[in-house]
Design an enzyme around this catalytic site. Structure first.
Site, short mmCIF file in Angstrom:
data_model
loop_
_atom_site.label_atom_id
_atom_site.label_comp_id
_atom_site.label_asym_id
_atom_site.label_seq_id
_atom_site.Cartn_x
_atom_site.Cartn_y
_atom_site.Cartn_z
N VAL A 14 0.85 -1.19 0.00
CA VAL A 14 0.00 0.00 0.00
C VAL A 14 0.89 1.25 0.00
CG1 VAL A 14 -1.82 1.24 1.21
CG2 VAL A 14 -1.89 -1.23 1.12
N HIS A 15 1.22 1.71 -1.20
CA HIS A 15 2.00 2.95 -1.32
C HIS A 15 1.05 4.12 -1.44
CE1 HIS A 15 1.42 2.72 -5.74
NE2 HIS A 15 1.47 1.43 -5.51
N ALA A 16 1.54 5.28 -1.87
CA ALA A 16 0.74 6.50 -1.78
C ALA A 16 -0.63 6.41 -2.47
CB ALA A 16 1.54 7.67 -2.34
#
Lengths: 88, 316
Positions: A14-16
């Site tokens: 879960v990145h930006a």
């Protein structure tokens, strides 16, 4: 209170952008929504909080909501993670 | 929280530099886990008293222990080490730069016990390692809020998403105060009256400001605008103005907010457009500093007025 456990399968974690999608979804509901990883609880309506969890592929999460429309939001968040953040 | 420390963490920069440790034996056992955040001086144990031997703690050998071991005969020494190393020792640390004897090193290697030597003296070393261990093994909780050092007071700003915690913190930073963490604050209970807050190692000093996105506070405002840890001394709860609610108008009664069973002084600030929240937070911090030196503005004014009223009554 409604809770569901889910394992994140998304390779990139879960990145930006996925974090923003989770937050946008949670913001649509009036109740409190949180994500738990281990013993750390993050507010699902805060980008920084979600990013701070450092959710990677294989992370075990609990989606927890409390209040009005809690069942709906948990379902929405869980299916978003299950569908690997692809817009349906 | 189940915290685990591995012996090899002692060789990480943050520990190695402050503890000045050098490994002399047991390298292959560096992966050992330490689960107890206490230390033990094994003097009595070496002398043969094994009751209450806290073998799962970090064993600190000071001048007393090394002098005792040195005066033993080879035979006695072998017997002492046989018994000592029959326990599952986590690791041993020799202070005052005293190297353990060769037999000790041999036993440590055979029994897979890492052994370190430090240049520091026992008292200083013990207090430093205890502080570091406390930071790892203390109970902790993650709080959704913003921690900022305002005039030297660690203020934890809490409130629902969207109430304006980050915007308030941003203006405080702009006014010269120091950001510790935004949105996710890890609070540790170091002892019965001390809470220390830090940020998430992933987020460092980043902040989300609606309309702009994610910003790096340290890059924008410089190194003087941030700090890594701060004692939590005051909680400011921001909430939307509710006309039906009674807000504190006097400040005579003190309220508190419990974090890990410690009651932190609490100020509840109602937010509404046009209200300058940062200046209220600054004032709350300064007021908290006055209370620390036992000056309670509200109480003193009330006492003065009561005195005046009494003397007025007498005159009438």
């Amino acid at each position: 209170m409604t809770e569901r456990e889910i394992i994140v399968k998304s390779d990139a974690g879960v990145h930006a952008r996925p974090a923003m999608m989770l937050v946008r979804e949670a913001m649509k509901y009036p109740c409190s929504v949180s994500l738990l990883k281990g013993n750390v609880e993050a507010d699902c309506k805060s980008i920084m909080s979600v990013l701070g969890l450092a959710i990677v592929s294989g992370s075990r999460l609990i989606v927890r909501a409390h209040g009005e429309r809690e069942k709906e939001v948990v379902q929405a968040i869980v299916s978003m993670i299950e569908n690997d953040f692809r817009m349906s | 929280m189940d915290s685990i420390l591995r012996v090899k963490d002692f060789l990480d920069d943050s520990w190695r530099i402050s503890l000045q440790l050098r490994l002399v034996a047991g390298e292959e056992a560096l992966g050992k886990e330490i689960r107890v955040g206490d230390i033990n001086r094994p003097g009595l144990t070496l002398a043969g008293f094994y009751d209450f031997f806290a073998f799962d703690r970090i064993q600190i050998f000071g001048l007393g222990e090394t002098a005792y071991m040195r005066q033993l005969s080879d035979e006695q020494r072998r017997r002492t080490y046989d018994r000592f190393f029959s326990y599952e020792i986590k690791c041993c640390i020799f202070t005052h730069n005293e190297e353990p004897d060769e037999l000790f090193i041999e036993y440590a290697n055979n029994n897979k016990v890492p052994v370190f030597v430090t240049r520091k003296d026992t008292t200083r070393f013990s207090s430093q390692i205890t502080l570091l261990l406390d930071q790892i093994f203390s109970p902790s909780v993650t709080v959704h809020g913003t921690l900022i050092d305002v005039y030297g007071v660690g203020v934890l700003i809490l409130g629902k998403s969207g109430v304006g915690k980050s915007e308030c913190a941003l203006e405080l930073v702009e006014r010269g105060h120091l950001l510790v963490a935004d949105d996710m604050v890890i609070v540790k209970k170091i002892d019965e009256s001390l809470l220390i807050g830090t940020g998430s190692p992933v987020l460092t000093h980043h902040m989300e400001i609606r309309g702009i996105g994610i910003i790096n506070v340290q890059e924008i405002f410089g190194i003087r605008s941030v700090r890594n840890r701060k004692r939590v001394e005051l909680v400011v709860m921001l909430e939307e103005w509710d006309n039906s609610k009674e807000y504190d108008r006097l400040g005579l009664e003190e309220t508190s907010y419990p974090i890990l069973d410690i009651d932190v002084p609490l100020v509840t600030v109602p937010v509404r457009p046009g209200r300058n929240i940062p200046i209220i937070v600054e004032t709350a911090s300064l007021n908290q500093r006055l209370k620390r030196v036992d000056i309670h503005s509200a109480r003193e004014l009330d006492e003065n007025i009561q005195d005046m009223l009494k003397s007025g009554q007498r005159k009438e």
